[in-house]
Each structure stands twice: as structure tokens, then as C-alpha cells.
Scaffold this motif. Structure first.
Motif, PDB file in Angstrom:
ATOM      1  N   VAL A 164     107.716-135.438 -20.159  1.00  0.00           N
ATOM      2  CA  VAL A 164     109.126-136.092 -19.542  1.00  0.00           C
ATOM      3  C   VAL A 164     109.161-137.410 -20.432  1.00  0.00           C
ATOM      4  N   VAL A 165     108.375-138.125 -20.739  1.00  0.00           N
ATOM      5  CA  VAL A 165     108.701-139.342 -21.579  1.00  0.00           C
ATOM      6  C   VAL A 165     109.111-139.036 -22.944  1.00  0.00           C
ATOM      7  N   PHE A 166     108.671-138.128 -23.679  1.00  0.00           N
ATOM      8  CA  PHE A 166     108.917-137.587 -25.063  1.00  0.00           C
ATOM      9  C   PHE A 166     110.406-137.110 -24.995  1.00  0.00           C
ATOM     10  N   THR A 167     110.685-136.218 -24.068  1.00  0.00           N
ATOM     11  CA  THR A 167     112.040-135.740 -23.773  1.00  0.00           C
ATOM     12  C   THR A 167     113.217-137.084 -23.709  1.00  0.00           C
ATOM     13  N   TRP A 168     113.032-137.883 -22.791  1.00  0.00           N
ATOM     14  CA  TRP A 168     113.872-138.912 -22.554  1.00  0.00           C
ATOM     15  C   TRP A 168     113.746-139.950 -23.670  1.00  0.00           C
ATOM     16  N   GLY A 187     114.938 -96.002 -15.972  1.00  0.00           N
ATOM     17  CA  GLY A 187     115.846 -96.026 -14.824  1.00  0.00           C
ATOM     18  C   GLY A 187     115.539 -96.536 -13.543  1.00  0.00           C
ATOM     19  N   VAL A 188     114.793 -97.582 -13.809  1.00  0.00           N
ATOM     20  CA  VAL A 188     114.147 -98.428 -12.564  1.00  0.00           C
ATOM     21  C   VAL A 188     115.565 -99.100 -11.985  1.00  0.00           C
ATOM     22  N   ALA A 189     115.473 -99.034 -10.625  1.00  0.00           N
ATOM     23  CA  ALA A 189     116.739 -99.838  -9.917  1.00  0.00           C
ATOM     24  C   ALA A 189     116.829-101.165  -9.913  1.00  0.00           C
ATOM     25  N   LEU A 190     115.454-101.802  -9.679  1.00  0.00           N
ATOM     26  CA  LEU A 190     115.157-103.244  -9.767  1.00  0.00           C
ATOM     27  C   LEU A 190     113.900-103.420 -10.080  1.00  0.00           C
ATOM     28  N   GLN A 191     113.876-104.534 -10.941  1.00  0.00           N
ATOM     29  CA  GLN A 191     112.529-105.258 -11.448  1.00  0.00           C
ATOM     30  C   GLN A 191     112.343-106.523 -10.994  1.00  0.00           C
ATOM     31  N   ILE A 192     111.342-106.889 -10.440  1.00  0.00           N
ATOM     32  CA  ILE A 192     110.985-108.230 -10.006  1.00  0.00           C
ATOM     33  C   ILE A 192     110.007-108.874 -10.849  1.00  0.00           C
ATOM     34  N   SER A 193     110.151-109.877 -11.257  1.00  0.00           N
ATOM     35  CA  SER A 193     109.344-110.681 -12.136  1.00  0.00           C
ATOM     36  C   SER A 193     109.374-112.204 -11.858  1.00  0.00           C
ATOM     37  N   GLY A 194     108.120-112.870 -12.331  1.00  0.00           N
ATOM     38  CA  GLY A 194     108.188-114.411 -12.382  1.00  0.00           C
ATOM     39  C   GLY A 194     108.061-114.804 -13.786  1.00  0.00           C
ATOM     40  N   HIS A 195     106.651-115.528 -13.943  1.00  0.00           N
ATOM     41  CA  HIS A 195     106.371-115.920 -15.147  1.00  0.00           C
ATOM     42  C   HIS A 195     106.974-117.238 -15.978  1.00  0.00           C
ATOM     43  N   THR A 196     108.266-117.113 -15.790  1.00  0.00           N
ATOM     44  CA  THR A 196     109.184-118.261 -16.404  1.00  0.00           C
ATOM     45  C   THR A 196     108.936-119.721 -15.587  1.00  0.00           C
ATOM     46  N   HIS A 197     108.640-119.826 -14.424  1.00  0.00           N
ATOM     47  CA  HIS A 197     108.792-120.953 -13.604  1.00  0.00           C
ATOM     48  C   HIS A 197     110.148-121.573 -13.684  1.00  0.00           C
ATOM     49  N   GLY A 198     111.067-120.686 -13.899  1.00  0.00           N
ATOM     50  CA  GLY A 198     112.384-121.479 -14.249  1.00  0.00           C
ATOM     51  C   GLY A 198     112.495-122.506 -15.547  1.00  0.00           C
ATOM     52  N   GLY A 199     111.365-122.543 -16.137  1.00  0.00           N
ATOM     53  CA  GLY A 199     111.407-123.675 -17.223  1.00  0.00           C
ATOM     54  C   GLY A 199     110.157-124.562 -16.852  1.00  0.00           C
ATOM     55  N   GLN A 200     110.093-124.937 -15.387  1.00  0.00           N
ATOM     56  CA  GLN A 200     109.276-125.921 -14.692  1.00  0.00           C
ATOM     57  C   GLN A 200     109.456-127.467 -14.970  1.00  0.00           C
ATOM     58  N   ILE A 201     109.551-127.798 -16.200  1.00  0.00           N
ATOM     59  CA  ILE A 201     109.841-129.113 -16.685  1.00  0.00           C
ATOM     60  C   ILE A 201     111.153-129.199 -17.640  1.00  0.00           C
ATOM     61  N   TRP A 202     112.068-129.635 -16.902  1.00  0.00           N
ATOM     62  CA  TRP A 202     113.394-129.629 -18.093  1.00  0.00           C
ATOM     63  C   TRP A 202     113.015-130.355 -19.214  1.00  0.00           C
ATOM     64  N   PRO A 203     113.381-129.977 -20.539  1.00  0.00           N
ATOM     65  CA  PRO A 203     114.336-128.955 -20.677  1.00  0.00           C
ATOM     66  C   PRO A 203     113.386-127.469 -21.493  1.00  0.00           C
ATOM     67  N   TRP A 231     102.115-124.304 -12.591  1.00  0.00           N
ATOM     68  CA  TRP A 231     100.992-124.190 -13.763  1.00  0.00           C
ATOM     69  C   TRP A 231     100.581-125.508 -14.384  1.00  0.00           C
ATOM     70  N   GLY A 232      99.322-125.805 -14.286  1.00  0.00           N
ATOM     71  CA  GLY A 232      99.007-127.225 -15.423  1.00  0.00           C
ATOM     72  C   GLY A 232      99.730-128.442 -14.754  1.00  0.00           C
ATOM     73  N   PRO A 233     100.402-129.038 -15.390  1.00  0.00           N
ATOM     74  CA  PRO A 233     101.268-130.329 -14.848  1.00  0.00           C
ATOM     75  C   PRO A 233     101.778-130.125 -13.359  1.00  0.00           C
ATOM     76  N   GLN A 234     101.179-130.999 -12.397  1.00  0.00           N
ATOM     77  CA  GLN A 234     101.698-130.684 -11.078  1.00  0.00           C
ATOM     78  C   GLN A 234     103.044-131.531 -11.025  1.00  0.00           C
ATOM     79  N   PHE A 274     113.795-130.253 -12.430  1.00  0.00           N
ATOM     80  CA  PHE A 274     115.155-129.611 -12.267  1.00  0.00           C
ATOM     81  C   PHE A 274     114.718-128.169 -12.296  1.00  0.00           C
ATOM     82  N   ALA A 275     113.762-127.738 -11.873  1.00  0.00           N
ATOM     83  CA  ALA A 275     113.239-126.158 -11.705  1.00  0.00           C
ATOM     84  C   ALA A 275     112.651-126.034 -10.464  1.00  0.00           C
ATOM     85  N   PRO A 276     113.160-126.160  -9.197  1.00  0.00           N
ATOM     86  CA  PRO A 276     112.602-126.022  -8.087  1.00  0.00           C
ATOM     87  C   PRO A 276     111.734-124.763  -7.633  1.00  0.00           C
ATOM     88  N   SER A 277     110.713-124.765  -7.113  1.00  0.00           N
ATOM     89  CA  SER A 277     110.148-123.583  -6.642  1.00  0.00           C
ATOM     90  C   SER A 277     110.478-122.721  -5.565  1.00  0.00           C
TER      91      SER A 277
END
Length: 373
Positions: free
Chosen positions: A78-82, A305-321, A353-356, A360-363
Motif C-alpha cells: 500500500v505504501v509503495f503504491t501511494w 461445451g461446459v455451460a457455466l464454470q465457477i472459479s476463484g483464485h484471483t481475490h479480485g486483486g485483493q489489494i489495489w492495484p 491470503w497472506g496480508p490481512q 477496493f476488492a471486497p470479499s
């Protein structure tokens, strides 16, 4: 010799994270005793980060060290980004005629204030009970008796060094209040062994879903005891979907629930992803919902030919950006997307994961209501 590149990387990343913030907050703004005191703090942080990460995530598996290292990593990101943003803003101040030391001190104050607010917000956002996100997904070939079927998805719970037993219990309460027909866990259940983490996972045994509870492995299971977690989830009444499928029936209509292992599973004999095996024997006239931890696995799902795939993994980025870096590896960071005739829902994850921190990436806890297309 083979460990030298890894050691260099462990030292280079902290150097990058600490160098610019040091210059922004200390080097460009202070002198004398303040300069040396600030520098000492940054040097200690620089040394503590790789040491605590190694002690926490290396052979020692120290929970206390992992909490320190993970938190320090998140705060410094966070400090590096800003600091980057602040120094760019400083060029604007320079163009406006604001000279040093006022310019550097304005930048430093802004970076420190924004970082403090975002770290506090990020900790709150990470540790809160996730928001419920609901959306309807039209499924081609879905029978009328299955129209309105509710699938509740949790993923990336990452039960780890921080004891989140009460959080786990409250997540289960939310899931049950949503009255799911089917419950899914899309991988990255926990970090660590079953012996150390099972108490946090055990509340999942109280999830109620009359048409089935399905679990797949994520990449983090394969950093520890993957087979142990598969067996433990089975003992809690969840069906581990290791390259296999189940047929869900209601009112004579059928839905294929399939699951494949994470690509990291190739490190364990018999655990690599195999979509062909997962769908072998499935009714070709029934739509397929596939659990696959990583969004990039949708390429194979679309071809099958799968109709719908459900995934996770990305955490939406978790800590912007950070989501910009995630996007370099994955086709989608979050939400519902279409890939050929296959729809993909990518959850931002239920835990962290990791940093608590989550900035800008809500669970989320997700309710997917399937509709006849």
C-alpha cells in the motif's frame, strides 16, 4: 547454487517495496537525527520482511512469523503504491511552482495519510463477514424443474495463522440463511496442515444444501497436505470433485456438477486437472456446471461445451492495484463473463491470503440462481 536466484528474489522484492517509500517519507524530507531514525526503521523493516516470510512460510511454518511477514508485505504494498502516486503528484506541484522542501513534505504527508487510512480500511474489509452477491445466470438446456436452482459459492477461505473460527461459523450462518440447493467451495480452503487448521474448517460441516455440497482443490492445497484436505472435507460431508462429476436431479430434469483439480496438482501423482475424465459418462443432454479453481481453465471448459464454470483464485486483486498483475495471468479478475458458449463466474473470494488486507476488492459469498435460457 540452485537457491541463489530465489535468495536474490527474496532480497530484491523487499528492496523495491522499501526503497521508494524510504525516499518519499524519509530521504527527501528529513535530515540529522530524524533522517537516521527513519532510515533505521526502514532498514529493520527491509530485513524483517524476508526473514519473517521465510520463517512463516518455509520449513519452520511459524504462525507468528507468517502474521508479521504477511502484514508487513501488505502494508508496504500500500505504501509503495501511494509513494508512486505521490511522486507523480509531486511533479504536478513542481510544475505549479512549489519548491522543496515544502513539495516533498506535502507529498510525504499525503502518502502517509492515505496509506494509513487504506491500511485501516483494508484490515476491516478483509476481516468482516463477506457481503452477499446475488445474480441470475441463464443456462442453455436447463430443465424447467431446475429453473431457480440456488447455488451458493464460497472460495479462497485460506484458513491460516490468524484464528478465524468465529468468522468461519458466521460465514456458515450466512450461507445457510441463503437457503442454497447446492453449496460449492471452489478451492484454496486452507494454508497449512489439517492438524493445524481443521478447527477453523470444521464449521463447514454444518452447511445445509439438499442437492449437494461440492469441493475442489485450489493451488494452495498443493503447497501443503492436499490429500489430507480432500479426505477431511469428505469427512465433513462435502463431495471432493477430483476430476469427476455428479448428476443432480429434480423433477426429472438433470444438471451435471463436475469438478477438476487445480493445475498445480500435477505436483502430486494423480492430481492434475483432467476435464475429459471428469465428464466421462455424463449425460450429454444435461447442462454442465464446472468447478475449476483458476479462471484460465475456462479455455478447456469452453472447448468441452461446459455451460457455466465457477472459479476463484484471483481475490479480485485483493489489494489495489494488484489486479493489473493478476490480469496478466488470468482472463478475468472478477464477475460474470462469456467465453464462446461458456459462461464463467469468477468470485473475488470469501477470505484473504497472506496480508490481512482487502483494498477496493471486497470479499463475497455468491448466490448464483440458475435460470432456463
Amino acid at each position: 547454487m540452485k537457491y541463489i536466484p530465489r535468495i536474490i528474489l527474496m532480497l530484491a522484492i523487499p528492496a523495491l517495496l522499501f526503497a521508494l517509500p524510504w525516499w518519499t517519507l524519509v530521504g527527501a524530507t528529513s535530515s540529522g537525527a530524524a533522517f537516521w531514525a527513519g532510515t533505521a526503521v526502514f532498514v529493520l523493516g527491509y530485513l524483517a520482511l524476508p526473514a519473517s516470510m521465510f520463517l512463516g512460510h518455509g520449513p519452520a511454518q511459524s504462525d507468528a512469523a507468517s502474521i508479521v511477514g504477511d502484514t508487513l508485505l501488505g502494508v508496504m504494498w500500500v505504501v509503495f503504491t501511494w509513494s508512486v502516486i505521490g511522486n507523480i503528484a509531486g511533479l504536478g506541484l513542481l510544475a505549479a511552482g512549489v519548491d522543496d522542501p515544502a513539495r516533498s513534505r506535502i507529498v510525504a504527508a499525503g502518502v502517509l495519510a492515505v496509506s494509513a487510512v487504506l491500511v485501516a480500511y483494508g484490515i476491516f474489509e478483509a476481516r468482516r463477514i463477506p457481503r452477499v452477491r446475488e445474480l441470475e445466470v441463464p443456462i442453455r438446456g436447463l430443465g424447467a424443474a431446475l429453473d431457480g436452482l440456488r447455488m451458493v459459492v464460497i472460495t479462497d477461505t485460506h484458513y491460516a495463522a490468524l484464528d478465524r473460527l468465529r468468522w468461519s461459523e458466521r460465514v456458515v450462518d450466512v450461507v445457510n440463511a441463503l437457503n442454497p440447493d447446492i453449496a460449492c467451495h471452489a478451492g484454496d480452503l486452507a494454508d497449512g496442515s489439517v492438524a493445524k487448521r481443521h478447527a477453523q474448517v470444521d464449521p463447514l460441516g454444518k452447511v445445509e444444501a439438499p442437492l449437494g455440497r461440492f469441493y475442489i482443490t485450489g493451488n494452495h492445497e498443493y503447497f501443503g497436505d492436499a490429500q489430507g484436505w480432500v479426505d477431511h472435507m469428505a469427512s465433513l460431508g462435502w463431495q471432493p470433485m477430483l476430476n469427476r462429476h455428479e448428476t443432480v436431479t429434480r423433477g426429472g430434469d438433470k444438471l451435471i456438477m463436475a469438478g477438476i483439480n487445480d493445475p498445480t496438482g500435477t505436483s502430486l501423482p494423480g492430481h492434475g486437472p483432467d476435464l475429459k475424465a471428469a465428464l466421462t459418462g455424463a449425460d450429454p443432454g444435461a447442462p454442465v456446471v464446472l468447478l475449476a479453481h483458476q479462471p484460465r481453465q475456462v479455455a478447456d471448459a469452453s472447448a468441452a461445451g461446459v455451460a457455466l464454470q465457477i472459479s476463484g483464485h484471483t481475490h479480485g486483486g485483493q489489494i489495489w492495484p494488484f489486479h493489473y498483475l493478476v490480469r496478466l495471468e488470468q482472463p478475468v479478475v472478477a464477475g460474470l463473463s462469456r467465453h464462446g458458449d461458456t459462461q464463467l463466474y469468477t468470485s473475488r473470494g470469501t477470505g484473504f491470503w497472506g496480508p490481512q488486507l482487502r483494498v477496493f476488492a471486497p470479499s463475497e459469498i455468491t448466490v448464483l440462481t440458475l435460470r432456463t435460457a
